[in-house]
Scaffold this active site. Structure first.
Site, PDB file in Angstrom:
ATOM      1  N   ASP A 173      15.148 -15.808 119.025  1.00 25.40           N
ATOM      2  CA  ASP A 173      15.034 -16.590 117.799  1.00 25.40           C
ATOM      3  C   ASP A 173      14.999 -18.085 118.073  1.00 25.40           C
ATOM      4  O   ASP A 173      15.300 -18.878 117.189  1.00 25.40           O
ATOM      5  CB  ASP A 173      16.216 -16.254 116.865  1.00 25.40           C
ATOM      6  CG  ASP A 173      17.550 -16.613 117.508  1.00 25.40           C
ATOM      7  OD1 ASP A 173      17.607 -16.707 118.755  1.00 25.40           O
ATOM      8  OD2 ASP A 173      18.534 -16.799 116.768  1.00 25.40           O
TER       9      ASP A 173
ATOM     10  N   ASP B 210      17.125 -22.427 116.137  1.00 23.92           N
ATOM     11  CA  ASP B 210      17.310 -20.980 116.187  1.00 23.92           C
ATOM     12  C   ASP B 210      17.848 -20.513 114.834  1.00 23.92           C
ATOM     13  O   ASP B 210      18.176 -21.329 113.961  1.00 23.92           O
ATOM     14  CB  ASP B 210      18.222 -20.572 117.336  1.00 23.92           C
ATOM     15  CG  ASP B 210      19.690 -20.847 117.046  1.00 23.92           C
ATOM     16  OD1 ASP B 210      19.974 -21.613 116.083  1.00 23.92           O
ATOM     17  OD2 ASP B 210      20.557 -20.340 117.766  1.00 23.92           O
ATOM     18  N   LEU B 211      17.913 -19.198 114.636  1.00 27.25           N
ATOM     19  CA  LEU B 211      18.342 -18.611 113.363  1.00 27.25           C
ATOM     20  C   LEU B 211      19.831 -18.259 113.429  1.00 27.25           C
ATOM     21  O   LEU B 211      20.275 -17.550 114.364  1.00 27.25           O
ATOM     22  CB  LEU B 211      17.516 -17.355 113.068  1.00 27.25           C
ATOM     23  CG  LEU B 211      16.073 -17.605 112.613  1.00 27.25           C
ATOM     24  CD1 LEU B 211      15.298 -16.297 112.633  1.00 27.25           C
ATOM     25  CD2 LEU B 211      16.057 -18.220 111.245  1.00 27.25           C
TER      26      LEU B 211
END
Length: 801
Positions: A717, A674-675
């Protein structure tokens, strides 16, 4: 009245002739085979004997010729030694040496001349002064002093100077001296070969055999008897060698055939003789003379045996055929009332008894046939009356005509239909107005055939238009055939009223036209196929889809109309439908340059008795519906923002990947990503900026992985990456994760600003044989990702560490 049934004279061969021929053939065939085998064997032996005699003569001549050459070679050795002694004496000079050579030649008349030759072949000294300064055409190679002792080759060639009348050809026997010069003696050819005629004349088969002496170029050096000096061709020499191996004669220059063989010259001494060959030959006629005499004796013996055998066979045939000839005479004699009993041998006696019994049986059968004929005539009369009654009450009009076209019979139905009574038409011709001119002409042709002694009995039928006596037009089916009653012939006509059938046909045709019109305007291909898989109906869609007119398809087979790639499937489905099962299936086919999806239904038609009469076939184009289904399916498994497979696609593909890993033995890895800081992007610049970050993030990951690796977007994300067929699973997974983290160092370019984000990556590994399903593997990767985020973000973490 008696009828002569005897066969004409000589129309059949008599039994005695067949017995004679059979006996002669039975004895003659083995005799011919034996004579052929004896003749072939004796001829082969005769050929071998001729060649053996020629080989013995050739070997004797070659041995004698070699001995003569060896004798003269020994004389040359003595002359060389004498010359060496003279040259070493005190006071030796050129003049004395020349005189010495002349004296040597005088004392050895078998040599034409003696000479001393330089290494280059120039004559330095000779018994004949005319040879001085001449050059020999051939000379052996230069000898070393260690090779002076020989042996030395004997060369054959022409005299370098003026030739003498008696010495057209000469033999050179050179020998090297110690100072590299040569001593050469020219042997008189006539003295060399003068023993050959005497030697051949002492042979028992002389002058039947002949001898030829050849040089290496196959020129004739000497022959007995004398021949021209023509050169033998290589083809003739090859044929002579081949004939020697097969014991066969050879055709020479003038077409005459000779038994021929070649005897090479070989020496058992240290003398190297010229490469000569002897050819011994004897004509085929002379060589096989004794065999031909034997063959004549065999033929005469066979003829005498055949004459004796023919006489014996003739007597035997006459003895066997005499009783049968007696029976033949009694059968051909009309006055003979019974077959006599003959003697001679058992078979002839038995045949006479059987013929007598058959003759008695024939008389009894003739009497029975007379009685049967009378009974049949009575029955025919009864049947004729009964048939006449049936025809009078038949539901069809029946008319019968004689060969002149006059009415014989005119039943009640003909009276009702046509309006003429039987009394009016009896003995009259058919009314001209009843039938058309064409049909009247056709009936007259039938009447002409009735006058033929053997008229045609084949019936014919056709549709006609009848005109009654009242002028009413009636469509009818006319059937015509001829019949025979004794020696009388008649033409029979049956007329059937087909007005109701014509009306039904018109109604059916209208119904078919209506059905064709309806089906031609339906957006589907409709057809009917019979049990032989032939089209009996098809609508206009066939023309729109395949460019084939429906009228051309009627009666055509399925194999001739369908494409080769489609026919096997359609035939399999049709055969199943013919068993009573309704078939529904889909297929793809190229139509007008486009791949179309077609749906077909095959419905069997059941007859009244329960059998399958054929198939109704309905084919629809479902390409639009199929494309819609594919689009919906793609939307269900794809992320609309990034174009990547979504969570649902991952849930279907991840179990399959685990099964492949267990089957192939290669581990896999699942990366959960994920970001870091993505929520701040949405809060600060809005969701459009966040969507752009997600698209750029997916693009960067795809640039770092293989084409076979699978990237999924789960939600928000969160992304997962599936890596298969790994060798070093932990190392390969970390290398991919590091490449992704490095790619994240570049800022994301948005419309509003540039932002720098990082990613937290969790890695879960699966090795073949591990007891873990897809949900457990995903949970392990998710847990590892959160551990990486809690450890400071912008890093990867391996599950289980």
């Amino acid at each position: 009245m008696h009828t002569d049934t005897r066969p004409p004279l000589l129309s059949r061969q008599r039994l005695s002739v067949w017995i004679l021929l059979g006996t002669l053939l039975s004895a003659l065939l083995p005799l011919i085979i034996c004579l052929t085998m004896i003749g072939s064997y004796s001829e082969h032996k005769a050929r071998q004997h001729v060649l053996a005699q020629l080989r013995q003569e050739g070997d004797d001549i070659a041995d004698e010729l070699v001995q003569r050459l060896w004798f003269h070679s020994s004389a040359v050795r003595a002359l060389i030694n004498w010359t060496l002694l003279e040259r070493n004496q005190p006071g030796a000079s050129h003049v004395n040496e020349q005189r010495h050579f002349a004296q040597l030649q005088h004392n050895n008349p078998q040599f034409l001349w003696l000479a001393l030759v330089s290494p280059e072949g120039k004559i330095l000294q000779a018994s004949n002064p005319a040879l001085l300064g001449k050059t020999l055409p051939r000379l052996p190679r230069q000898q070393q002093q260690a090779e002076v002792r020989g042996p030395f080759p004997s060369l054959f060639g022409p005299l370098p100077g003026p030739r003498q009348q008696r010495a057209e050809l000469l033999l050179f026997i050179p020998s090297p001296l110690l100072d590299s010069r040569w001593f050469v003696a020219a042997l008189d050819w006539e003295l060399l070969i003068q023993f050959l005629p005497n030697m051949l004349m002492q042979r028992a088969n002389w002058p039947r055999s002949e001898m030829l002496l050849l040089d290496p170029e196959y020129r004739i050096l000497f022959s007995l008897p004398q021949h021209d000096s023509r050169q033998l061709t290589p083809e003739l020499v090859a044929a002579i060698r081949q004939a020697d191996a097969e014991a066969k004669p050879v055709a020479w220059h003038h077409g005459q055939r000779w038994f021929s063989l070649m005897v090479p010259m070989m020496s058992a001494t240290n003398l190297i003789i010229p490469d000569w060959q002897l050819v011994m030959r004897e004509s085929e006629k002379n060589g096989l003379r004794e065999w031909q005499l034997l063959e004549d004796k065999l033929v005469i013996t066979a003829l005498l045996a055949l004459i004796v055998l023919s006489g014996l066979a003739y007597r035997l045939s006459r003895h066997l055929a005499r009783p049968l000839e007696t029976l033949q005479a009694s059968l051909e004699d009309p006055a003979q009332q019974s077959v006599p009993e003959v003697s001679g041998y058992y078979e002839a006696w038995l045949l006479s008894r059987v013929l007598a019994e058959l003759q008695t049986f024939e008389r009894e059968q003739r009497l029975a046939l007379v009685s049967l004929n009378q009974t049949l005539e009575l029955q025919v009369g009864e049947r004729t009356a009964e048939l006449t009654n049936v025809l009078q009450h038949a539901t069809h009009a029946f008319i019968s005509l004689d060969p002149q076209g006059l009415v014989i019979s005119w039943n009640r139905m003909a009276e009702q239909w046509l309006g003429w009574s039987a009394e009016q038409r009896q003995g009259q011709r058919l009314p001209e107005s009843m039938l058309s001119a064409e049909v009247n002409l056709w009936l007259r042709q039938w009447l002409v055939q009735l006058k033929d002694p053997q008229p045609s009995r084949v019936s014919q039928q056709r549709e006609v238009q009848l005109t009654s006596a009242q002028g009413e037009t009636i469509p009818a089916q006319l059937v015509v055939w001829s019949s025979q009653a004794g020696t009388h012939f008649r033409l029979n006509l049956i007329l059937d009223d087909i007005r109701e059938r014509k009306a039904a046909q018109q109604a059916l045709q209208a119904s078919r036209h209506q059905l064709q019109t309806i089906t031609d305007n339906m957006p589907a291909l409709i057809a009917y196929i019979d049990r032989d898989l032939r089209f009996q109906f098809v609508n206009a869609t066939l023309r729109h889809w395949y460019g084939i007119e429906p009228s051309q398809a009627i009666g055509a087979s399925m194999a001739s109309l369908l494409a080769p790639e489609v026919y096997p499937l359609m035939r399999t489905q049709a055969e199943a439908a013919l068993q009573g099962e309704t078939r529904r299936f889909e297929r793809t086919q190229w139509l007008h340059g486009q791949l179309r999806h077609l749906h077909t239904i095959m419905l069997p038609e059941h007859g009244d008795d329960g059998t399958i009469k054929g198939l109704f076939v309905l084919t629809q184009d479902i390409t639009t519906r199929k494309q819609l289904e594919l689009d919906l399916q793609q939307q269900a498994f794809a992320d609309t923002l990034t174009g990547l497979p979504n969570r649902r696609a991952m849930e279907e593909q991840l179990p399959a990947a685990l099964a492949r890993a267990d089957r192939t033995g290669h581990p896999l890895a699942l990366l959960f990503m994920d970001l870091d800081g993505f929520k701040a992007v949405n809060d600060t610049w809005g969701h459009d900026a966040g969507d752009e970050v997600l698209r750029q993030f997916a693009s960067r990951i795809r640039a770092q992985i293989r084409e076979t690796d699978q990237l999924f977007r789960l939600a928000g994300d969160e992304f997962t990456l599936l890596l298969e067929n790994l060798n070093d699973a932990p190392g390969d997974a970390r290398r991919i994760a590091d490449k992704i983290l490095i790619a994240m160092q570049q800022p994301f370019c948005l419309d509003a600003a540039q932002v720098v984000l990082s990613s937290s990556i969790g890695i879960a590994l699966h090795f073949p044989g591990m007891d873990r399903d897809a949900e457990q593997l995903l949970a392990a990767a998710d847990d590892a990702m959160y551990r990486a985020k809690h450890s400071g973000k912008n890093r990867s973490c391996l599950a289980g560490e």
